[in-house]
Design a protein around this motif. Structure first.
Motif, PDB file in Angstrom:
ATOM      1  N   TRP A  94       0.816  -1.210   0.000  1.00 26.18           N
ATOM      2  CA  TRP A  94       0.000   0.000   0.000  1.00 26.18           C
ATOM      3  C   TRP A  94       0.854   1.267   0.000  1.00 26.18           C
ATOM      4  O   TRP A  94       0.368   2.354  -0.315  1.00 26.18           O
ATOM      5  CB  TRP A  94      -0.940  -0.009   1.194  1.00 26.18           C
ATOM      6  N   SER A  95       2.128   1.163   0.359  1.00 28.63           N
ATOM      7  CA  SER A  95       3.000   2.331   0.365  1.00 28.63           C
ATOM      8  C   SER A  95       3.388   2.782  -1.041  1.00 28.63           C
ATOM      9  O   SER A  95       3.894   3.882  -1.211  1.00 28.63           O
ATOM     10  CB  SER A  95       4.272   2.035   1.170  1.00 28.63           C
ATOM     11  N   ASP A  96       3.166   1.932  -2.041  1.00 30.38           N
ATOM     12  CA  ASP A  96       3.527   2.255  -3.423  1.00 30.38           C
ATOM     13  C   ASP A  96       2.285   2.721  -4.159  1.00 30.38           C
ATOM     14  O   ASP A  96       1.263   2.028  -4.194  1.00 30.38           O
ATOM     15  CB  ASP A  96       4.111   1.010  -4.104  1.00 30.38           C
ATOM     16  N   VAL A  97       2.354   3.898  -4.774  1.00 28.63           N
ATOM     17  CA  VAL A  97       1.195   4.453  -5.470  1.00 28.63           C
ATOM     18  C   VAL A  97       0.800   3.586  -6.659  1.00 28.63           C
ATOM     19  O   VAL A  97      -0.380   3.498  -7.021  1.00 28.63           O
ATOM     20  CB  VAL A  97       1.488   5.901  -5.912  1.00 28.63           C
ATOM     21  N   ARG A  98       1.776   2.915  -7.274  1.00 29.41           N
ATOM     22  CA  ARG A  98       1.454   2.031  -8.392  1.00 29.41           C
ATOM     23  C   ARG A  98       0.589   0.870  -7.947  1.00 29.41           C
ATOM     24  O   ARG A  98      -0.367   0.478  -8.631  1.00 29.41           O
ATOM     25  CB  ARG A  98       2.744   1.518  -9.039  1.00 29.41           C
ATOM     26  N   THR A  99       0.918   0.317  -6.780  1.00 32.66           N
ATOM     27  CA  THR A  99       0.125  -0.792  -6.266  1.00 32.66           C
ATOM     28  C   THR A  99      -1.283  -0.334  -5.924  1.00 32.66           C
ATOM     29  O   THR A  99      -2.266  -1.035  -6.217  1.00 32.66           O
ATOM     30  CB  THR A  99       0.788  -1.393  -5.020  1.00 32.66           C
ATOM     31  N   ARG A 100      -1.401   0.840  -5.310  1.00 35.38           N
ATOM     32  CA  ARG A 100      -2.729   1.343  -4.964  1.00 35.38           C
ATOM     33  C   ARG A 100      -3.578   1.547  -6.212  1.00 35.38           C
ATOM     34  O   ARG A 100      -4.747   1.154  -6.248  1.00 35.38           O
ATOM     35  CB  ARG A 100      -2.608   2.656  -4.183  1.00 35.38           C
ATOM     36  N   LEU A 101      -2.984   2.162  -7.234  1.00 34.85           N
ATOM     37  CA  LEU A 101      -3.731   2.387  -8.466  1.00 34.85           C
ATOM     38  C   LEU A 101      -4.088   1.072  -9.140  1.00 34.85           C
ATOM     39  O   LEU A 101      -5.206   0.895  -9.638  1.00 34.85           O
ATOM     40  CB  LEU A 101      -2.907   3.267  -9.413  1.00 34.85           C
TER      41      LEU A 101
ATOM     42  N   VAL B  29      -6.939  -0.590  -7.320  1.00 30.84           N
ATOM     43  CA  VAL B  29      -8.208   0.078  -7.623  1.00 30.84           C
ATOM     44  C   VAL B  29      -8.740  -0.366  -8.985  1.00 30.84           C
ATOM     45  O   VAL B  29      -9.938  -0.666  -9.144  1.00 30.84           O
ATOM     46  CB  VAL B  29      -8.027   1.613  -7.582  1.00 30.84           C
ATOM     47  N   ILE B  30      -7.862  -0.434  -9.982  1.00 29.42           N
ATOM     48  CA  ILE B  30      -8.290  -0.847 -11.321  1.00 29.42           C
ATOM     49  C   ILE B  30      -8.795  -2.288 -11.313  1.00 29.42           C
ATOM     50  O   ILE B  30      -9.868  -2.596 -11.850  1.00 29.42           O
ATOM     51  CB  ILE B  30      -7.132  -0.675 -12.324  1.00 29.42           C
ATOM     52  N   LEU B  31      -8.021  -3.181 -10.699  1.00 27.65           N
ATOM     53  CA  LEU B  31      -8.439  -4.581 -10.655  1.00 27.65           C
ATOM     54  C   LEU B  31      -9.705  -4.759  -9.823  1.00 27.65           C
ATOM     55  O   LEU B  31     -10.520  -5.653 -10.107  1.00 27.65           O
ATOM     56  CB  LEU B  31      -7.314  -5.440 -10.098  1.00 27.65           C
ATOM     57  N   SER B  32      -9.893  -3.925  -8.802  1.00 27.57           N
ATOM     58  CA  SER B  32     -11.103  -4.016  -7.989  1.00 27.57           C
ATOM     59  C   SER B  32     -12.340  -3.689  -8.804  1.00 27.57           C
ATOM     60  O   SER B  32     -13.415  -4.263  -8.571  1.00 27.57           O
ATOM     61  CB  SER B  32     -11.000  -3.074  -6.784  1.00 27.57           C
TER      62      SER B  32
ATOM     63  N   MET C 173     -17.233  -5.857 -11.173  1.00 25.81           N
ATOM     64  CA  MET C 173     -18.094  -6.180 -12.309  1.00 25.81           C
ATOM     65  C   MET C 173     -18.355  -7.674 -12.402  1.00 25.81           C
ATOM     66  O   MET C 173     -19.483  -8.110 -12.679  1.00 25.81           O
ATOM     67  CB  MET C 173     -17.460  -5.661 -13.610  1.00 25.81           C
ATOM     68  N   ALA C 174     -17.314  -8.468 -12.166  1.00 28.33           N
ATOM     69  CA  ALA C 174     -17.493  -9.915 -12.205  1.00 28.33           C
ATOM     70  C   ALA C 174     -18.438 -10.383 -11.102  1.00 28.33           C
ATOM     71  O   ALA C 174     -19.300 -11.248 -11.325  1.00 28.33           O
ATOM     72  CB  ALA C 174     -16.137 -10.612 -12.069  1.00 28.33           C
ATOM     73  N   LEU C 175     -18.296  -9.808  -9.913  1.00 27.96           N
ATOM     74  CA  LEU C 175     -19.170 -10.183  -8.802  1.00 27.96           C
ATOM     75  C   LEU C 175     -20.616  -9.799  -9.084  1.00 27.96           C
ATOM     76  O   LEU C 175     -21.546 -10.577  -8.798  1.00 27.96           O
ATOM     77  CB  LEU C 175     -18.682  -9.497  -7.519  1.00 27.96           C
ATOM     78  N   VAL C 176     -20.812  -8.624  -9.659  1.00 32.17           N
ATOM     79  CA  VAL C 176     -22.164  -8.178 -10.009  1.00 32.17           C
ATOM     80  C   VAL C 176     -22.800  -9.124 -11.019  1.00 32.17           C
ATOM     81  O   VAL C 176     -23.978  -9.482 -10.922  1.00 32.17           O
ATOM     82  CB  VAL C 176     -22.120  -6.735 -10.547  1.00 32.17           C
TER      83      VAL C 176
ATOM     84  N   VAL D 204      -7.182  -3.020 -22.417  1.00 28.22           N
ATOM     85  CA  VAL D 204      -5.997  -2.267 -22.007  1.00 28.22           C
ATOM     86  C   VAL D 204      -6.043  -1.976 -20.510  1.00 28.22           C
ATOM     87  O   VAL D 204      -5.017  -2.040 -19.814  1.00 28.22           O
ATOM     88  CB  VAL D 204      -5.884  -0.973 -22.830  1.00 28.22           C
ATOM     89  N   GLY D 205      -7.224  -1.655 -19.976  1.00 30.57           N
ATOM     90  CA  GLY D 205      -7.344  -1.352 -18.555  1.00 30.57           C
ATOM     91  C   GLY D 205      -6.973  -2.537 -17.678  1.00 30.57           C
ATOM     92  O   GLY D 205      -6.259  -2.384 -16.683  1.00 30.57           O
ATOM     93  N   LEU D 206      -7.435  -3.725 -18.046  1.00 27.59           N
ATOM     94  CA  LEU D 206      -7.100  -4.916 -17.262  1.00 27.59           C
ATOM     95  C   LEU D 206      -5.604  -5.210 -17.319  1.00 27.59           C
ATOM     96  O   LEU D 206      -4.972  -5.505 -16.291  1.00 27.59           O
ATOM     97  CB  LEU D 206      -7.897  -6.110 -17.771  1.00 27.59           C
ATOM     98  N   ALA D 207      -5.011  -5.120 -18.512  1.00 25.11           N
ATOM     99  CA  ALA D 207      -3.571  -5.357 -18.642  1.00 25.11           C
ATOM    100  C   ALA D 207      -2.768  -4.315 -17.863  1.00 25.11           C
ATOM    101  O   ALA D 207      -1.773  -4.648 -17.203  1.00 25.11           O
ATOM    102  CB  ALA D 207      -3.179  -5.350 -20.113  1.00 25.11           C
ATOM    103  N   PHE D 208      -3.202  -3.063 -17.895  1.00 25.89           N
ATOM    104  CA  PHE D 208      -2.500  -1.993 -17.189  1.00 25.89           C
ATOM    105  C   PHE D 208      -2.576  -2.191 -15.680  1.00 25.89           C
ATOM    106  O   PHE D 208      -1.580  -2.002 -14.961  1.00 25.89           O
ATOM    107  CB  PHE D 208      -3.098  -0.644 -17.582  1.00 25.89           C
ATOM    108  N   GLY D 209      -3.734  -2.587 -15.169  1.00 23.80           N
ATOM    109  CA  GLY D 209      -3.864  -2.844 -13.740  1.00 23.80           C
ATOM    110  C   GLY D 209      -2.964  -3.971 -13.275  1.00 23.80           C
ATOM    111  O   GLY D 209      -2.340  -3.896 -12.203  1.00 23.80           O
TER     112      GLY D 209
END
Length: 340
Positions: free
Chosen positions: A46-53, A56-59, A64-67, A295-300
């Motif tokens: 959580w200390s890394d902004v890349r991990t946080r972002l 968030v993207i993967l969440s 969507m999958a859960l819905v 692209v969003g999934l790959a980027f996350g």
């Protein structure tokens, strides 16, 4: 007045104390496991902004999958909306509609569980086989290394795409897990060779030599000394395998090799292309929406893998969890005295 006395024998007292100490040691082990395996990795990640972002993207995709799995979103149905409606014009259809009046957002949500299962299966298959092959081959050496390396070379010599196309046509896989394995059927070979190269250098390290001298078993040395040092490399390659699975599946769905079962981002791309999504502005969003989802999934995944390097880096981990403050203070004092 009669006073009650403790009639416990010394053996009973010893048994109780041993039981108490055993309970305490088990509690300590659980606490240590929680701190080392859950709390510290969470703090470092959580200390890394890349991990946080990336989380968030993967969440968003997991949500969507859960819905979709819970049936909280309507299934895409034709002729229920204006045709080729542009994005953000009608918030009932936020991403617009297709030529048949299908909600594109509903299409993306409907495809997400299938895509995530396929990506997870492909990444886990490729990296798991590569880890087993690479670590055993690199650490054991000798005849074992020769045999495993020869098998890996054989699979690397097989052209990947033609093999996948043949298997896809022959098996017509509709299960996302089976499809993920087929798409990465020989991806593990090259990764296994790379892991073998990493293990060859690690097995000559002083701490591995010390473990062997102390009589530690090969299984324990691999788990405790070898694997933690190659995990950053493995995590990055897991993401590369997952990204490869996404792109390969979308490409094969796009050209019509894989069966059109249900909805899929590649199927949506194919339909958009065949109905003028590349040549008319009215249908351009139909082509762009699945591309953005891919692209969003790959980027996350890439962002999370970059942040994972901090978790497996012991120096960064101890610094961020506050365990190296004394070491830092000593180094600061040494630097100050040197300047004086």
């Amino acid at each position: 007045m009669v006073t009650e006395t403790d009639s416990s024998s010394p053996d009973d007292i010893d048994w109780r104390s041993e039981t108490s100490s055993a309970e305490m040691s088990q509690r300590d082990r659980l606490a240590e496991f929680y701190e080392q395996s859950i709390y510290e990795p969470a703090v470092v990640a959580w200390s890394d902004v890349r991990t946080r972002l990336g989380i968030v993207i993967l969440s968003v995709y997991l949500l969507m999958a859960l819905v979709e799995v819970l049936g909280l979103w309507r299934n895409p149905a034709p002729n229920q909306a204006p045709r080729l409606l542009a994005p953000f014009v009608n918030m009932q259809y936020p991403l617009g509609t297709t030529q048949s009046g299908v909600d594109l957002f509903a299409l993306i949500v409907d495809s997400t569980p299938f895509i995530l299962l396929m990506v997870l299966a492909g990444g886990v298959w490729a990296t798991s086989v590569a880890i087993v092959v690479g670590t055993i081959s690199g650490y054991k050496g000798g005849t074992v290394d020769t045999v495993i390396t020869s098998i890996s070379d054989f699979f690397m010599a097989i052209p990947g795409l033609p093999l996948i196309i043949i298997l896809a046509i022959a098996l017509s896989p509709e299960n996302p897990i089976l499809l993920g394995v087929i798409l990465t059927i020989n991806y593990w070979a090259g990764l296994g060779r790379s892991i073998r190269s990493q293990v060859l250098s690690i097995r000559e390290a002083s701490y591995v030599e010390a473990s062997r001298t102390m009589g530690t078993s090969t299984h324990r040395i691999i788990l405790k000394d070898v694997l933690p040092n190659i995990m950053p490399y493995v995590m990055v390659n897991f993401v590369l395998a997952a990204r490869y699975t996404i792109f390969a599946s979308v490409g094969l769905y796009f050209i019509g090799v894989l069966p059109y079962t249900g909805q899929n981002w590649g199927v949506t791309l194919n339909n958009a292309y065949n109905q003028g999504g590349l040549f008319t502005l009215e249908a351009l969003h139909w082509l762009l929406v699945p591309i953005v989802a891919i692209v969003g999934l790959a980027f996350g995944l890439i962002l999370v893998s970059q942040g994972m390097d901090r978790i497996f880096n012991p120096r960064v981990r101890t610094r961020l969890t506050g365990k190296s403050e004394s070491v830092e203070e000593e180094s600061d004092n040494e630097n100050t005295s040197a300047w004086v």
